[in-house]
Write a protein that holds these residues in place. Structure first.
Motif, PDB file in Angstrom:
ATOM      1  N   GLY A  74      40.942  56.939 -11.651  1.00 15.51           N
ATOM      2  CA  GLY A  74      42.615  57.867 -11.046  1.00 15.51           C
ATOM      3  C   GLY A  74      43.556  58.435 -12.485  1.00 15.51           C
ATOM      4  N   LEU A  75      43.964  57.336 -13.729  1.00 21.12           N
ATOM      5  CA  LEU A  75      44.871  57.696 -14.702  1.00 21.12           C
ATOM      6  C   LEU A  75      44.537  59.182 -15.429  1.00 21.12           C
ATOM      7  CD1 LEU A  75      47.340  57.245 -16.021  1.00 21.12           C
ATOM      8  CD2 LEU A  75      46.025  55.477 -17.336  1.00 21.12           C
ATOM      9  N   SER A  76      43.221  59.225 -15.421  1.00 21.31           N
ATOM     10  CA  SER A  76      42.565  60.539 -16.298  1.00 21.31           C
ATOM     11  C   SER A  76      42.140  61.460 -15.641  1.00 21.31           C
ATOM     12  CB  SER A  76      41.020  59.632 -16.600  1.00 21.31           C
ATOM     13  OG  SER A  76      41.275  58.839 -17.548  1.00 21.31           O
ATOM     14  N   HIS A 107      52.348  57.679 -13.198  1.00 26.18           N
ATOM     15  CA  HIS A 107      53.090  55.728 -13.490  1.00 26.18           C
ATOM     16  C   HIS A 107      52.774  54.971 -12.941  1.00 26.18           C
ATOM     17  CE1 HIS A 107      56.198  56.962 -16.845  1.00 26.18           C
ATOM     18  NE2 HIS A 107      55.778  57.903 -16.072  1.00 26.18           N
ATOM     19  N   SER A 108      52.584  55.540 -11.804  1.00 25.83           N
ATOM     20  CA  SER A 108      52.068  53.922 -10.576  1.00 25.83           C
ATOM     21  C   SER A 108      50.727  53.140 -11.177  1.00 25.83           C
ATOM     22  CB  SER A 108      51.547  54.424  -9.442  1.00 25.83           C
ATOM     23  OG  SER A 108      52.501  54.680  -8.360  1.00 25.83           O
ATOM     24  N   LEU A 109      49.570  54.090 -11.216  1.00 32.26           N
ATOM     25  CA  LEU A 109      48.216  54.097 -12.187  1.00 32.26           C
ATOM     26  C   LEU A 109      48.597  52.847 -13.665  1.00 32.26           C
ATOM     27  CD1 LEU A 109      46.605  57.096 -11.170  1.00 32.26           C
ATOM     28  CD2 LEU A 109      46.244  54.904  -9.936  1.00 32.26           C
ATOM     29  N   GLN A 110      49.289  53.612 -14.228  1.00 28.33           N
ATOM     30  CA  GLN A 110      49.623  52.503 -14.999  1.00 28.33           C
ATOM     31  C   GLN A 110      49.751  51.258 -15.386  1.00 28.33           C
ATOM     32  OE1 GLN A 110      52.913  54.363 -17.751  1.00 28.33           O
ATOM     33  NE2 GLN A 110      52.941  52.457 -18.486  1.00 28.33           N
ATOM     34  N   CYS A 111      50.681  50.824 -14.147  1.00 25.16           N
ATOM     35  CA  CYS A 111      51.377  50.021 -13.787  1.00 25.16           C
ATOM     36  C   CYS A 111      50.307  49.496 -13.088  1.00 25.16           C
ATOM     37  CB  CYS A 111      52.749  49.923 -13.029  1.00 25.16           C
ATOM     38  SG  CYS A 111      53.843  50.292 -13.261  1.00 25.16           S
ATOM     39  N   ILE A 112      49.324  49.736 -12.276  1.00 21.92           N
ATOM     40  CA  ILE A 112      48.047  49.065 -12.006  1.00 21.92           C
ATOM     41  C   ILE A 112      47.263  48.755 -12.639  1.00 21.92           C
ATOM     42  CG2 ILE A 112      45.981  49.144 -10.112  1.00 21.92           C
ATOM     43  CD1 ILE A 112      48.218  51.091  -8.471  1.00 21.92           C
ATOM     44  N   VAL A 250      42.914  45.125 -23.435  1.00 17.64           N
ATOM     45  CA  VAL A 250      44.575  45.681 -23.361  1.00 17.64           C
ATOM     46  C   VAL A 250      44.748  46.420 -24.418  1.00 17.64           C
ATOM     47  CG1 VAL A 250      45.838  43.822 -24.054  1.00 17.64           C
ATOM     48  CG2 VAL A 250      44.094  43.041 -22.490  1.00 17.64           C
ATOM     49  N   LEU A 251      44.767  45.936 -25.889  1.00 17.83           N
ATOM     50  CA  LEU A 251      45.065  46.622 -27.729  1.00 17.83           C
ATOM     51  C   LEU A 251      44.409  48.455 -26.939  1.00 17.83           C
ATOM     52  CD1 LEU A 251      42.723  44.389 -29.965  1.00 17.83           C
ATOM     53  CD2 LEU A 251      45.415  44.946 -28.936  1.00 17.83           C
ATOM     54  N   LEU A 252      43.254  48.464 -25.615  1.00 11.65           N
ATOM     55  CA  LEU A 252      43.434  50.066 -25.903  1.00 11.65           C
ATOM     56  C   LEU A 252      44.299  50.612 -24.670  1.00 11.65           C
ATOM     57  CD1 LEU A 252      39.480  50.643 -26.168  1.00 11.65           C
ATOM     58  CD2 LEU A 252      41.181  50.928 -27.600  1.00 11.65           C
ATOM     59  N   SER A 253      44.789  49.637 -24.332  1.00 10.07           N
ATOM     60  CA  SER A 253      45.864  50.166 -23.483  1.00 10.07           C
ATOM     61  C   SER A 253      47.535  50.439 -23.264  1.00 10.07           C
ATOM     62  CB  SER A 253      45.428  49.309 -21.645  1.00 10.07           C
ATOM     63  OG  SER A 253      46.316  49.876 -21.127  1.00 10.07           O
ATOM     64  N   TYR A 254      47.437  49.513 -23.491  1.00  6.53           N
ATOM     65  CA  TYR A 254      49.071  48.763 -24.543  1.00  6.53           C
ATOM     66  C   TYR A 254      49.284  49.489 -25.473  1.00  6.53           C
ATOM     67  CZ  TYR A 254      49.084  45.163 -20.664  1.00  6.53           C
ATOM     68  OH  TYR A 254      49.526  44.273 -19.224  1.00  6.53           O
ATOM     69  N   LEU A 277      50.476  63.369 -29.685  1.00  6.31           N
ATOM     70  CA  LEU A 277      49.366  62.271 -30.371  1.00  6.31           C
ATOM     71  C   LEU A 277      48.974  61.507 -29.166  1.00  6.31           C
ATOM     72  CD1 LEU A 277      45.921  61.875 -31.273  1.00  6.31           C
ATOM     73  CD2 LEU A 277      47.759  61.613 -33.452  1.00  6.31           C
ATOM     74  N   LEU A 278      49.893  60.408 -28.798  1.00  6.34           N
ATOM     75  CA  LEU A 278      49.726  59.371 -28.031  1.00  6.34           C
ATOM     76  C   LEU A 278      49.677  59.495 -26.866  1.00  6.34           C
ATOM     77  CD1 LEU A 278      52.892  57.412 -30.138  1.00  6.34           C
ATOM     78  CD2 LEU A 278      50.532  56.601 -29.739  1.00  6.34           C
ATOM     79  N   ALA A 279      49.902  60.387 -26.259  1.00  5.83           N
ATOM     80  CA  ALA A 279      50.172  61.063 -24.855  1.00  5.83           C
ATOM     81  C   ALA A 279      48.411  61.243 -24.659  1.00  5.83           C
ATOM     82  CB  ALA A 279      51.077  61.906 -24.854  1.00  5.83           C
ATOM     83  N   TYR A 280      48.179  61.662 -25.433  1.00  5.49           N
ATOM     84  CA  TYR A 280      46.445  62.293 -24.962  1.00  5.49           C
ATOM     85  C   TYR A 280      45.687  60.805 -24.831  1.00  5.49           C
ATOM     86  CZ  TYR A 280      47.408  67.215 -25.180  1.00  5.49           C
ATOM     87  OH  TYR A 280      48.058  68.687 -24.302  1.00  5.49           O
ATOM     88  N   ILE A 281      46.014  60.056 -25.974  1.00  8.93           N
ATOM     89  CA  ILE A 281      44.911  59.023 -26.245  1.00  8.93           C
ATOM     90  C   ILE A 281      45.518  58.276 -25.211  1.00  8.93           C
ATOM     91  CG2 ILE A 281      45.405  56.823 -27.907  1.00  8.93           C
ATOM     92  CD1 ILE A 281      45.803  58.392 -30.115  1.00  8.93           C
ATOM     93  N   TYR A 282      46.870  57.854 -24.771  1.00  5.41           N
ATOM     94  CA  TYR A 282      47.125  57.661 -23.802  1.00  5.41           C
ATOM     95  C   TYR A 282      46.654  56.732 -22.100  1.00  5.41           C
ATOM     96  CZ  TYR A 282      50.238  56.328 -19.698  1.00  5.41           C
ATOM     97  OH  TYR A 282      50.828  55.986 -18.358  1.00  5.41           O
ATOM     98  N   VAL A 283      45.977  58.645 -22.377  1.00  3.16           N
ATOM     99  CA  VAL A 283      45.471  59.224 -20.974  1.00  3.16           C
ATOM    100  C   VAL A 283      43.686  59.278 -20.740  1.00  3.16           C
ATOM    101  CG1 VAL A 283      47.133  60.220 -19.962  1.00  3.16           C
ATOM    102  CG2 VAL A 283      45.618  61.446 -20.964  1.00  3.16           C
ATOM    103  N   LEU A 284      43.373  59.279 -22.168  1.00  2.00           N
ATOM    104  CA  LEU A 284      42.261  59.485 -22.396  1.00  2.00           C
ATOM    105  C   LEU A 284      41.244  58.296 -23.142  1.00  2.00           C
ATOM    106  CD1 LEU A 284      41.669  63.475 -23.312  1.00  2.00           C
ATOM    107  CD2 LEU A 284      41.080  62.646 -21.539  1.00  2.00           C
ATOM    108  N   VAL A 285      41.504  57.660 -24.083  1.00  2.95           N
ATOM    109  CA  VAL A 285      41.192  57.072 -24.904  1.00  2.95           C
ATOM    110  C   VAL A 285      40.849  55.823 -24.536  1.00  2.95           C
ATOM    111  CG1 VAL A 285      41.098  55.358 -26.969  1.00  2.95           C
ATOM    112  CG2 VAL A 285      41.901  57.649 -26.537  1.00  2.95           C
TER     113      VAL A 285
END
Length: 311
Positions: A74-76, A107-112, A250-254, A277-285
């Protein structure tokens, strides 16, 4: 007065940004992005398919992994249309309502996802601290209720954000620094006092992501305390090994999530390229790596995946 109104809310749009200064090679940049989206969609879908169709995987750990896969998908997918639209078609414009909807889902999916990672930490604590009662504590109905509560609670917390943003007026063109909409950035484009939005957004972040990360840390403190009390060195290592996949998730997400949030709120002088760069890492990695990490660490899951592709 009417001329001023014409330049504001009714005709306002947001302009998204790909990678500044690289517009001439956006089409080439789209190739790795398309590959990553395809791999993460296939990887998470395979995890969901295998867990659903294999009764031997209907265990708490794999059910929580399925929840994580759904959230990652969902986030991706929430960021995919605008990101690929910029790189493939140079389509930067997004309406206010579409932007508000996108930031709500992101943001909803990030919190979930943060809640799911907390549930997975609780799962690891129970299996190490009280393995004999593991099956009786984490029953399927209880897991379903925990998942439903997490989703409803987090959606309820994020739901006011788009409505609060709709109260504001915006100029005709508002250039955002990412290829998708984020609450922290959109609210800065408003021609109004944003203190209520800023305080509410920060409060939600503290009571969701930051609180979850603290509880995950405390869970691992208790796990470590339990593991250190085990006299057998082999059993100690085996117990710690069951947590490696979750720690990686946890490390990959947080790491990108917290870094991006801090940079948007407090990093006025930070590098724009680093934020992008962080924004792309946040939704893709994280969605890309989570299925890989879990399939590598779980022999049972890896065997089922190999069997599916060999057939």
């Amino acid at each position: 007065m009417s001329a001023v109104n014409d330049t504001k809310l009714n005709s306002a749009v947001f302009l998204l940004t790909g990678i500044p200064g690289k517009e001439d090679v956006h089409l080439w940049i789209s190739i790795p992005f398309c590959l990553m989206y395809v791999i993460l969609i296939v990887g998470n879908s395979v995890i969901l398919f295998i867990v659903k169709t294999d009764p031997s995987l209907h265990e708490p750990m794999y059910i929580f992994l399925s929840m994580l896969a759904v959230t990652d998908l969902g986030l991706s997918i929430s960021s995919m249309p605008t990101t690929l639209g910029i790189f493939l078609f140079n389509s930067r414009e997004i309406s206010l309502n579409a932007c508000f909807a996108q930031l709500f889902f992101i943001h909803s999916l990030q919190c979930i996802e943060s809640s799911v990672l907390l549930l997975m930490a609780f799962d690891r604590f129970i299996v190490i601290h009280n393995p004999l009662r593991y099956a009786s504590i984490l029953t399927l109905p209880r897991i379903a209720k925990m998942g439903l509560v997490c989703v409803l609670r987090r959606v309820a917390l994020i739901l006011p954000n788009p409505f609060l943003l709709q109260r504001f007026q915006y100029f005709r063109a508002n250039v955002l620094s990412h290829s998708y909409c984020l609450h922290q950035e959109v609210m800065k484009m408003a021609c109004s006092d944003i203190r209520v939005n800023s305080i509410y957004g920060l409060s939600v972040t503290i009571f969701t992501v930051w609180l979850d990360s603290l509880l995950i840390f405390l869970s691992y403190v208790m796990i470590l305390k339990t593991v250190l009390s085990i006299t057998s060195h082999a059993k100690c290592l085996r117990a710690l090994n069951t947590c490696v996949s979750h720690l990686c998730a946890v490390l990959l997400s947080y790491t990108p999530m917290i870094a991006l949030s801090v940079m948007h709120r407090f990093g006025e002088g930070s590098s724009p390229l680093l934020q992008i760069l962080l924004a792309y890492i946040y939704v893709l990695v994280p969605p890309l790596m989570n299925p890989i990490v879990y399939s590598m660490k779980s022999k049972h899951l890896r065997a089922r995946i190999i069997r599916v592709f060999i057939k």
